[in-house]
Enzyme design. Structure first.
Site, mmCIF file in Angstrom:
data_model
loop_
_atom_site.group_PDB
_atom_site.id
_atom_site.type_symbol
_atom_site.label_atom_id
_atom_site.label_comp_id
_atom_site.label_asym_id
_atom_site.label_seq_id
_atom_site.Cartn_x
_atom_site.Cartn_y
_atom_site.Cartn_z
ATOM 1 N N ARG A 1 18.500 57.832 31.724
ATOM 2 C CA ARG A 1 17.077 57.662 31.985
ATOM 3 C C ARG A 1 17.054 56.722 33.277
ATOM 4 O O ARG A 1 15.759 56.513 33.808
ATOM 5 C CB ARG A 1 16.451 56.957 30.659
ATOM 6 N N ARG B 1 2.580 26.692 16.149
ATOM 7 C CA ARG B 1 2.290 28.293 16.405
ATOM 8 C C ARG B 1 1.501 29.099 15.408
ATOM 9 O O ARG B 1 2.166 29.005 14.161
ATOM 10 C CB ARG B 1 3.403 28.684 16.890
ATOM 11 N N PRO C 1 19.849 49.105 24.128
ATOM 12 C CA PRO C 1 20.825 48.136 23.394
ATOM 13 C C PRO C 1 20.459 46.775 23.542
ATOM 14 O O PRO C 1 19.875 45.886 24.289
ATOM 15 C CB PRO C 1 22.169 48.375 24.476
ATOM 16 N N GLU C 2 20.715 46.303 22.395
ATOM 17 C CA GLU C 2 20.499 44.814 22.074
ATOM 18 C C GLU C 2 21.714 43.930 22.217
ATOM 19 O O GLU C 2 22.911 44.507 22.291
ATOM 20 C CB GLU C 2 19.663 44.625 20.740
ATOM 21 N N HIS D 1 24.735 62.427 34.815
ATOM 22 C CA HIS D 1 24.240 61.227 34.685
ATOM 23 C C HIS D 1 25.009 60.080 35.181
ATOM 24 O O HIS D 1 24.945 59.043 34.942
ATOM 25 C CB HIS D 1 23.554 61.004 33.607
#
Length: 271
Positions: free
Chosen positions: A109, A152, A2-3, A90
């Site tokens: 997980r 950069r 998830p972002e 879970h």
């Protein structure tokens, strides 16, 4: 994983359900997820004052002054259920509330993790000390991005995905933003003009806001607090579309690997 849009979707789903509720009990069904869980027994009797977010961390601000910090890892999910509901698969933590509901944390997980931090630790803790500005906040501006990119040689996609430069621009959203801005993901960050960087800021904010409104992107496991998937994946223009025709120029979308992550781009539109 998830972002920012997915975590923000979870936050906005939890906020009206939790704020003002008192914690009446805590049960941990295991001692460790990615890291050992903190002692959560002290949460009992405290009220949840706010549900906030910093980067990809959920922040449950408590009446006692501490903040319960939670990272969802790869597959973490929060659900609000009746206290009479049986323990699900879970399910690792259950936080009972005074209104008869339980906040259940599930994580197949077990890559999620949590901590109890003081106000000072929210600034100094290693999870937060080096984080860059929020992409939807005022500190993510052209002056900041110019300073980050100046001189950069690193690819611009790598730069905007680095959380020390700006938080929450994950792989999906970096690819989609660079496509909209017409910038090749491998272009050296220091070679991009101020005008194009200003456009990039705008489209990053646009993409993230659209993703939040769509409830995030569900690629594998993500669902919101109601168990529903995110729908921004239906709006992908390049991510996961290798070999498909570009919606702008009809050239085929290409894929390459950058820093171990798949990058999708249009060779005709992005330079």
């Amino acid at each position: 994983m998830p972002e920012l849009p997915e975590v923000e979707t979870v936050r906005t789903g939890l906020e009206p359900l939790l704020v003002g509720r008192e914690i009446s009990g805590v049960t941990c069904f295991r001692k460790q997820l990615r890291y050992p869980l903190p002692d959560l027994t002290g949460l009992v009797g405290q009220r949840i004052e706010a549900v906030a977010r910093r980067s990809k961390y959920l922040l449950f601000q408590l009446s006692g002054g501490q903040t319960l910090v939670w990272h969802l890892g790869m597959t973490g999910q929060f659900h609000l259920l009746s206290q009479q509901s049986e323990k699900g698969a879970h399910e690792h933590v259950s936080i009972d509330l005074s209104d008869g509901h339980s906040l259940r944390y599930r994580d197949a997980r077990r890559f999620g993790y949590a901590g109890l931090l003081s106000p000072a630790e929210l600034l100094s803790h290693p999870w937060f000390a080096t984080l860059g500005p929020e992409p939807l906040g005022p500190l993510f501006n052209c002056d900041h991005l110019i300073a980050v990119c100046q001189g950069r040689k690193a690819p611009i996609k790598t730069v905007i995905m680095n959380a020390t430069n700006v938080v929450g621009v994950g792989n999906i959203y970096a690819a989609e933003s660079l496509f909209r801005a017409g910038i090749h993901p491998a272009r050296a960050a220091g070679k991009i003009s101020k005008k194009r960087l200003l456009l990039l800021i705008h489209v990053i904010q646009q993409v993230l806001q659209e993703a939040i409104e769509a409830g995030g992107s569900s690629i594998s496991d993500f669902v919101n607090t109601e168990g529903k998937p995110g729908y921004f994946s239906h709006a992908f223009q390049v991510y996961g579309r290798e070999g498909a025709a570009c919606s702008r120029c009809t050239k085929k979308i290409k894929r390459m690997v950058q820093a171990g992550r798949s990058t999708f781009y249009c060779p005709g539109c992005q330079h």
